[in-house]
Design a protein around this motif. Structure first.
Motif, mmCIF file in Angstrom:
data_model
loop_
_atom_site.group_PDB
_atom_site.id
_atom_site.type_symbol
_atom_site.label_atom_id
_atom_site.label_comp_id
_atom_site.label_asym_id
_atom_site.label_seq_id
_atom_site.Cartn_x
_atom_site.Cartn_y
_atom_site.Cartn_z
ATOM 1 N N LYS A 18 0.954 -1.137 0.161
ATOM 2 C CA LYS A 18 0.050 -0.033 0.016
ATOM 3 C C LYS A 18 0.811 1.227 -0.180
ATOM 4 C CE LYS A 18 -4.204 -1.699 1.652
ATOM 5 N NZ LYS A 18 -5.329 -1.704 2.465
ATOM 6 N N VAL A 19 2.058 1.412 0.498
ATOM 7 C CA VAL A 19 2.969 2.202 0.494
ATOM 8 C C VAL A 19 3.274 2.786 -1.058
ATOM 9 C CG1 VAL A 19 5.225 3.318 1.142
ATOM 10 C CG2 VAL A 19 3.885 1.945 2.777
ATOM 11 N N VAL A 20 3.467 1.681 -1.735
ATOM 12 C CA VAL A 20 3.980 1.852 -3.090
ATOM 13 C C VAL A 20 2.704 2.269 -3.752
ATOM 14 C CG1 VAL A 20 4.697 0.508 -5.403
ATOM 15 C CG2 VAL A 20 5.929 0.325 -3.077
ATOM 16 N N GLU A 21 1.614 1.839 -3.784
ATOM 17 C CA GLU A 21 0.367 2.135 -4.173
ATOM 18 C C GLU A 21 0.120 3.437 -4.002
ATOM 19 O OE1 GLU A 21 -4.451 0.996 -4.046
ATOM 20 O OE2 GLU A 21 -3.035 -0.280 -3.032
ATOM 21 N N TYR A 26 -1.243 8.614 -5.777
ATOM 22 C CA TYR A 26 -1.373 9.747 -5.165
ATOM 23 C C TYR A 26 -0.369 10.889 -5.036
ATOM 24 C CZ TYR A 26 -5.738 7.504 -3.604
ATOM 25 O OH TYR A 26 -6.902 6.816 -3.648
ATOM 26 N N GLY A 27 0.750 10.234 -5.289
ATOM 27 C CA GLY A 27 2.161 10.969 -5.504
ATOM 28 C C GLY A 27 2.769 11.258 -3.980
ATOM 29 N N THR A 28 2.190 10.530 -3.016
ATOM 30 C CA THR A 28 2.681 10.581 -1.613
ATOM 31 C C THR A 28 2.142 9.549 -0.745
ATOM 32 O OG1 THR A 28 2.810 11.927 0.382
ATOM 33 C CG2 THR A 28 0.821 11.738 -0.571
ATOM 34 N N ILE A 40 -4.208 3.086 3.694
ATOM 35 C CA ILE A 40 -3.338 2.344 4.599
ATOM 36 C C ILE A 40 -3.883 1.953 5.955
ATOM 37 C CG2 ILE A 40 -1.095 2.448 5.748
ATOM 38 C CD1 ILE A 40 -0.255 4.160 3.357
ATOM 39 N N ALA A 41 -4.666 2.786 6.609
ATOM 40 C CA ALA A 41 -5.107 2.576 7.992
ATOM 41 C C ALA A 41 -6.565 2.019 8.202
ATOM 42 C CB ALA A 41 -5.109 3.889 8.617
ATOM 43 N N GLU A 42 -7.296 2.398 7.196
ATOM 44 C CA GLU A 42 -8.713 1.933 7.179
ATOM 45 C C GLU A 42 -9.390 0.669 6.394
ATOM 46 O OE1 GLU A 42 -10.186 5.948 8.861
ATOM 47 O OE2 GLU A 42 -10.554 5.748 6.670
ATOM 48 N N GLN A 43 -8.522 0.561 5.475
ATOM 49 C CA GLN A 43 -9.240 -0.464 4.199
ATOM 50 C C GLN A 43 -8.469 -1.847 4.696
ATOM 51 O OE1 GLN A 43 -9.004 0.889 0.340
ATOM 52 N NE2 GLN A 43 -9.398 2.988 0.881
ATOM 53 N N GLY A 44 -8.996 -2.877 4.137
ATOM 54 C CA GLY A 44 -8.536 -4.227 4.150
ATOM 55 C C GLY A 44 -7.147 -4.374 4.080
#
Length: 104
Positions: A18-21, A26-28, A40-44
């Protein structure tokens, strides 16, 4: 309201980076970005892929049209600009639509 509208025939299950995604989409990867935080924090933790079989159209509390019904209302032989968004339109979307309309 708890009514089934489709079935997913899952053919793949994977754990995304998810960090790469976030960086690519989103560019960040900063959690200060609200959508990155949600990703990162709320989705599965896992993504499912596969074929979706529609059972019926979902019911809405407001009037909706199918793509075919919308096409019937468009002027024949003329170019149109269309925009679909799940959220209320904001200024950037409005400006994008105005530019597209000018170009058509």
């Amino acid at each position: 309201d708890g009514e089934d509208v489709a079935v997913l025939e899952a053919s793949s299950i994977y754990k995304p980076n998810k960090v790469v995604e976030a960086k690519e989409v989103y560019g960040t990867s900063s959690l200060e970005h609200p959508t990155v935080y949600s990703l990162i924090a709320e989705q599965g933790n896992y993504y499912l892929g596969g074929r979706v079989y529609g059972l019926q159209s979902p019911k809405f509390k407001y009037p909706v049209q199918t793509p075919a019904e919308v096409r019937e209302t468009l002027p024949a032989g003329k170019d149109v600009v269309a925009f679909q968004n799940r959220n209320p339109i904001h200024r950037a979307h409005f400006e994008l639509l105005k530019c597209a309309q000018r170009d058509v």
